[in-house]
Design a protein around this motif. Structure first.
Motif, PDB file in Angstrom:
ATOM      1  N   ALA A 263       0.838  -1.200   0.000  1.00 15.18           N
ATOM      2  CA  ALA A 263       0.000   0.000   0.000  1.00 15.18           C
ATOM      3  C   ALA A 263       0.870   1.246   0.000  1.00 15.18           C
ATOM      4  CB  ALA A 263      -0.937  -0.012   1.205  1.00 15.18           C
TER       5      ALA A 263
ATOM      6  N   GLN B 213       2.269   2.024  -3.400  1.00 16.48           N
ATOM      7  CA  GLN B 213       1.314   2.603  -4.358  1.00 16.48           C
ATOM      8  C   GLN B 213       1.307   4.132  -4.283  1.00 16.48           C
ATOM      9  OE1 GLN B 213      -0.861  -0.054  -5.925  1.00 16.48           O
ATOM     10  NE2 GLN B 213       0.865  -1.079  -4.949  1.00 16.48           N
TER      11      GLN B 213
ATOM     12  N   PRO C 106     -13.933   1.256   0.767  1.00 15.09           N
ATOM     13  CA  PRO C 106     -12.604   0.639   0.819  1.00 15.09           C
ATOM     14  C   PRO C 106     -12.107   0.405   2.239  1.00 15.09           C
ATOM     15  CG  PRO C 106     -12.545   2.785  -0.278  1.00 15.09           C
ATOM     16  CD  PRO C 106     -13.953   2.497   0.000  1.00 15.09           C
TER      17      PRO C 106
ATOM     18  N   LYS D 283      -6.132  -0.834  -1.110  1.00 15.50           N
ATOM     19  CA  LYS D 283      -6.715   0.505  -1.290  1.00 15.50           C
ATOM     20  C   LYS D 283      -7.075   1.112   0.060  1.00 15.50           C
ATOM     21  CE  LYS D 283      -9.258   0.171  -5.432  1.00 15.50           C
ATOM     22  NZ  LYS D 283     -10.599  -0.149  -5.898  1.00 15.50           N
TER      23      LYS D 283
ATOM     24  N   SER E 203      -3.944   2.045   2.230  1.00 10.02           N
ATOM     25  CA  SER E 203      -3.168   3.200   1.782  1.00 10.02           C
ATOM     26  C   SER E 203      -3.934   4.484   2.030  1.00 10.02           C
ATOM     27  CB  SER E 203      -2.771   3.055   0.308  1.00 10.02           C
ATOM     28  OG  SER E 203      -3.923   2.934  -0.480  1.00 10.02           O
TER      29      SER E 203
END
Lengths: 298, 279
Positions: A182, A185, B196, B270, B273
């Motif tokens: 993560a 990204q 998410p 997702k 993050s």
């Protein structure tokens, strides 16, 4: 009129906002905060955890802790275990994340395989690895002539704790990897590409771009793995039960034993408070150090 | 750039091969569970590593019957799904207020919840069990569910507040101008966009509660109420030397959770993050 309508509206908003907060506050207080206050109270008693009667004995349990060699031993074992888990789990997970972030055809499949292992319970992980260490790895140890492995490593006083850490890392590395993935990204792709154009090699890219920009993920992961290490119980409970001798008796295991085995709920709770204090100190030190590192980078 | 990529390709292929081998070695214990779960005891003795000669599914039937599998599985699902949905809903409500109504009280509450991450369950065990006892919720699934919801608050609030803080202001301002009340904003605008973060919390907390051992072993006594880890614990006591049946039991326990995870996997990265790393 208008002002009164506005204050009305604001008042209504405030009530509605508060009502959304209330359930969380109630649950959190009832099942975390109030029990914590209760724990401070019980740690000052000689309660056995069963009968109704107990006495307030002040700080006697804590005084007992200070001179309890067993408790100090479990603290040492806990630190060995936790540091091993934190260092190697993060190293492994970082490697896996960076490797499986490359444009490999099979990357999604490989990530899934590694993460699926995280869905095993720590208890089963303990059972599986007691099988692994007792059979396949002993065969391998004999084959390669590694003495420690050739005789079940779980029976070795100095190494059993690291064998337990290894089992725990194996189970949870996938989760740490996901957090690093993560983090990867978020790193702007053009920065990495610009570096490639400038002819920077893979190792330099990793050292001077990827790892510094991963700082937030590194902070989260180190704090989380360290804390999970300090709180681990199930894996060791299933794998060694604290043995051989007391070599893998970690602090959570000693709390469980004091409270439910030796019926010393008051003393066991005092050990629990010790663990709580240990976690606070370690977390604050880590956050201070790691956040400063993050700021240096940005 | 293009030339660069073409030049690198062989290296990348070699690296891919290395990673495939690495992952297979990593998953080797998993292979052992699956293969052992389909072997007969003499086969295990002969070679632990070999593939089973025939797929001996009788082990699964034995494990299914011995562990009262459907019943235990149902208990586990009830406890973990109810707790997880409770955590997500209650934490999102609170996180919305904490993130969007900026005042001193809410700033305090954020750290108040956050500090709970540091309180280990072992520290509060004795008073917690006392509390359940007083509420007459010992040896009952609702007692466990309430405890999990409370214990799950700190991390869920931390993750969700981080996520909501990243929302563009305009969306909510537009809602307010259109005459939405706070409740409307939450149910119609905020909650749907939390998907998410809800997916990552769902899978994370589900894995935690599904696999938790300590609280069930202390709270549940009657085997009617047993969850999956308790049945594994009892199972190991009974079949600890019969690895084939024990491993068949473990496999059956893993499959539902693994399937749920596989379905939600793409949301997890997702969610993390956006919540933990940006917040």
């Amino acid at each position: 009129m208008l002002t009164s309508k506005l204050t009305n509206r604001r008042f209504k908003d405030r009530v509605q906002f508060s009502s959304l907060l209330l359930p969380a506050v109630i649950f959190y207080c009832a099942f975390v905060i109030v029990p914590l206050l209760g724990a401070f109270f019980y740690s000052a008693t000689d309660w056995d955890g069963k009968t109704g009667g107990f006495h307030l004995i002040g700080l006697k349990n804590y005084a007992g802790l200070m001179s309890d060699a067993y408790v100090w031993h479990t603290l040492g074992a806990t630190m060995k275990y936790t540091v091993a888990v934190t260092v190697f789990q993060n190293a492994l997970a970082l490697f896996l994340a960076v490797a499986l972030d490359q444009s490999l055809k099979t990357k999604h499949l490989l990530r899934t395989l590694i993460f699926i292992i995280c869905t095993l319970s720590p208890l089963i992980t303990g059972y599986i690895w007691s099988f692994m260490y007792s059979d396949p790895l002993m065969t391998l140890g004999r084959f390669l002539g590694i003495d420690v492995l050739a005789n079940n490593i779980l029976g070795s006083r100095p190494f059993a704790i690291y064998a337990a850490a290894f089992a725990s890392i194996w189970r949870s590395a996938g989760w740490t990897m996901v957090i690093y993935l993560a983090g990867l990204q978020i790193i702007p792709k053009d920065l990495v590409e610009a570096a490639s154009v400038d002819g920077v090699n893979a190792w330099q890219k990793l050292r001077s771009i990827t790892i510094p920009l991963l700082a937030p993920a590194i902070t989260v992961n180190i704090v989380l793995t360290f804390e999970r290490g300090l709180k681990d119980f199930d894996t060791i409970f299933a794998l060694t039960g604290g043995g051989p001798g007391d070599s893998t008796s970690i602090i959570a295991l000693s709390i469980y034993r004091e409270t439910f085995f030796f019926s010393r709920a008051g003393y066991g709770t005092a050990v629990g408070i010790l663990l709580f204090i240990l976690i606070i100190i370690c977390t604050l030190i880590q956050l201070k150090f790691l956040r400063r590192r993050e700021e240096d980078v940005s | 750039m293009l030339a660069d990529r073409i030049r690198r390709k062989p290296g990348l292929k070699l690296f891919e091969l290395f990673m495939i081998i690495f992952t297979l070695v990593y998953c080797f214990p998993f292979y052992l569970i699956v293969s052992t779960s389909m072997k007969t005891p003499p086969e295990i003795l002969m070679s632990t590593l070999a593939l089973p000669k025939t797929f001996h599914l009788q082990n699964y039937i034995d494990a299914w019957e011995a562990s009262n599998f459907p019943h235990v599985q149902l208990n586990t699902m009830i406890v973990s799904l109810t707790s997880v949905i409770g955590i997500i809903l209650i934490a999102s409500m609170a996180s919305f207020t904490i993130a969007k109504q900026a005042n001193g009280l809410n700033r305090f509450l954020y750290y108040f919840f956050l500090s709970g991450v540091m309180i280990p369950v072992y520290t509060v065990l004795v008073p917690l069990l006392q509390l359940l006892n007083n509420l007459r919720l010992m040896d009952a699934m609702p007692g466990l569910i309430l405890v999990y919801i409370g214990q799950g608050m700190p991390f869920a609030v931390f993750l969700t507040v981080g996520f909501i803080r990243g929302f563009p202001k305009e969306i909510m301002e537009a809602g307010t101008i259109d005459g939405c009340s706070v409740y409307d904003l939450f149910w119609k605008i905020v909650l749907p966009s939390l998907k998410p973060i809800m997916a990552s919390l769902f899978i994370l907390d589900l894995i935690w509660i599904w696999n938790d051992f300590l609280l069930p072993v202390l709270v549940l006594q009657n085997s009617e109420h047993f969850t999956i880890t308790l049945s594994q614990y009892a199972f190991y006591g009974e079949y600890g030397t019969k690895w084939n049946i024990a491993f068949a039991g473990y496999m059956m326990a893993i499959i539902p959770l693994a399937l749920i995870y596989a379905g939600l996997q793409k949301f997890v990265v997702k969610g993390i993050s956006a919540g933990a790393l940006k917040g």
